[in-house]
Design a protein around this motif. Structure first.
Motif, short mmCIF file in Angstrom:
data_model
loop_
_atom_site.label_atom_id
_atom_site.label_comp_id
_atom_site.label_asym_id
_atom_site.label_seq_id
_atom_site.Cartn_x
_atom_site.Cartn_y
_atom_site.Cartn_z
N ALA A 2 0.83 -1.20 0.00
CA ALA A 2 0.00 0.00 0.00
C ALA A 2 0.86 1.25 0.00
CB ALA A 2 -0.92 0.00 1.21
N ASN A 3 0.41 2.27 -0.67
CA ASN A 3 1.06 3.58 -0.71
C ASN A 3 0.16 4.60 -0.05
OD1 ASN A 3 3.32 2.79 -2.27
ND2 ASN A 3 2.10 2.92 -4.11
N THR A 4 0.74 5.69 0.39
CA THR A 4 -0.05 6.80 0.91
C THR A 4 0.16 8.00 -0.01
OG1 THR A 4 0.18 6.01 3.18
CG2 THR A 4 -0.47 8.30 2.89
N ILE A 5 -0.96 8.61 -0.42
CA ILE A 5 -0.90 9.81 -1.24
C ILE A 5 -1.71 10.89 -0.54
CG2 ILE A 5 -0.69 8.49 -3.38
CD1 ILE A 5 -3.67 9.30 -3.91
N LYS A 6 -1.58 12.12 -0.98
CA LYS A 6 -2.41 13.21 -0.46
C LYS A 6 -3.35 13.66 -1.55
CE LYS A 6 0.49 14.67 3.24
NZ LYS A 6 0.96 15.74 4.05
N VAL A 7 -4.63 13.84 -1.18
CA VAL A 7 -5.64 14.28 -2.13
C VAL A 7 -6.34 15.52 -1.61
CG1 VAL A 7 -6.07 11.96 -3.03
CG2 VAL A 7 -7.47 12.82 -1.16
N THR A 8 -6.92 16.26 -2.53
CA THR A 8 -7.75 17.43 -2.20
C THR A 8 -8.99 17.37 -3.09
OG1 THR A 8 -6.77 18.87 -3.87
CG2 THR A 8 -5.71 18.85 -1.70
N ALA A 9 -9.82 18.36 -2.97
CA ALA A 9 -11.01 18.45 -3.82
C ALA A 9 -10.63 18.49 -5.30
CB ALA A 9 -11.84 19.66 -3.44
N LEU A 37 -14.00 5.70 4.40
CA LEU A 37 -14.87 6.61 3.66
C LEU A 37 -16.08 5.85 3.12
CD1 LEU A 37 -12.09 8.45 1.62
CD2 LEU A 37 -13.25 9.27 3.67
N SER A 38 -17.20 6.53 3.00
CA SER A 38 -18.39 5.88 2.46
C SER A 38 -18.81 6.45 1.12
CB SER A 38 -19.55 6.00 3.45
OG SER A 38 -19.84 7.35 3.70
N SER A 39 -18.20 7.53 0.71
CA SER A 39 -18.57 8.20 -0.54
C SER A 39 -17.31 8.44 -1.38
CB SER A 39 -19.22 9.54 -0.23
OG SER A 39 -19.37 10.31 -1.41
N PRO A 40 -17.44 8.37 -2.70
CA PRO A 40 -16.29 8.66 -3.55
C PRO A 40 -16.03 10.16 -3.74
CG PRO A 40 -18.16 8.04 -4.89
CD PRO A 40 -18.58 7.85 -3.46
N ASP A 41 -16.90 11.01 -3.23
CA ASP A 41 -16.80 12.46 -3.41
C ASP A 41 -15.68 13.05 -2.54
OD1 ASP A 41 -17.37 15.10 -4.07
OD2 ASP A 41 -18.96 15.25 -2.58
N LEU A 42 -14.78 13.79 -3.16
CA LEU A 42 -13.68 14.43 -2.43
C LEU A 42 -13.85 15.93 -2.30
CD1 LEU A 42 -10.66 12.53 -4.06
CD2 LEU A 42 -11.83 12.00 -1.92
N THR A 46 -10.69 20.39 1.65
CA THR A 46 -10.14 21.69 1.28
C THR A 46 -8.63 21.77 1.50
OG1 THR A 46 -10.66 22.56 3.46
CG2 THR A 46 -12.30 22.91 1.71
N THR A 47 -8.10 20.93 2.35
CA THR A 47 -6.66 20.83 2.55
C THR A 47 -6.23 19.43 2.17
OG1 THR A 47 -6.91 20.15 4.85
CG2 THR A 47 -6.68 22.51 4.45
N PRO A 48 -4.96 19.22 1.85
CA PRO A 48 -4.52 17.87 1.48
C PRO A 48 -4.78 16.86 2.60
CG PRO A 48 -2.87 19.48 0.85
CD PRO A 48 -3.90 20.21 1.69
N VAL A 49 -5.35 15.74 2.23
CA VAL A 49 -5.69 14.67 3.16
C VAL A 49 -4.96 13.40 2.70
CG1 VAL A 49 -7.58 13.23 4.03
CG2 VAL A 49 -7.95 15.66 3.62
#
Length: 69
Positions: A2-9, A37-42, A46-49
């Motif tokens: 597994a890798n860890t990435i950061k995502v935002t909206a 998470l239960s939804s695919p919506d990002l 608002t900040t990198p997660v």
């Protein structure tokens, strides 16, 4: 592995993330499960997660488990 990435909206949805990192947008649910998470919506990010991205599993057929066409 597994890798860890950061995502935002700006990454829009887990569909987009799964397509980019797993090669299959329909496997968004694997990312959701690993990250609680239960939804695919990002859009709420608002900040990198950080998100854990599972390893590519070529033995999985595309789609959601238990759902057939």
């Amino acid at each position: 592995m597994a890798n860890t990435i950061k995502v935002t909206a700006a990454d829009r949805t887990l569909y987009h993330v799964a397509a980019a990192h797993l090669g299959d947008a329909t496997q968004w649910w694997r990312i959701a499960q690993l990250n609680g998470l239960s939804s695919p919506d990002l859009s709420a990010f608002t900040t990198p997660v950080p998100l854990i991205i599972p390893a590519v599993d070529s033995s999985l057929a595309s789609g959601v488990p238990g759902v057939t066409a």
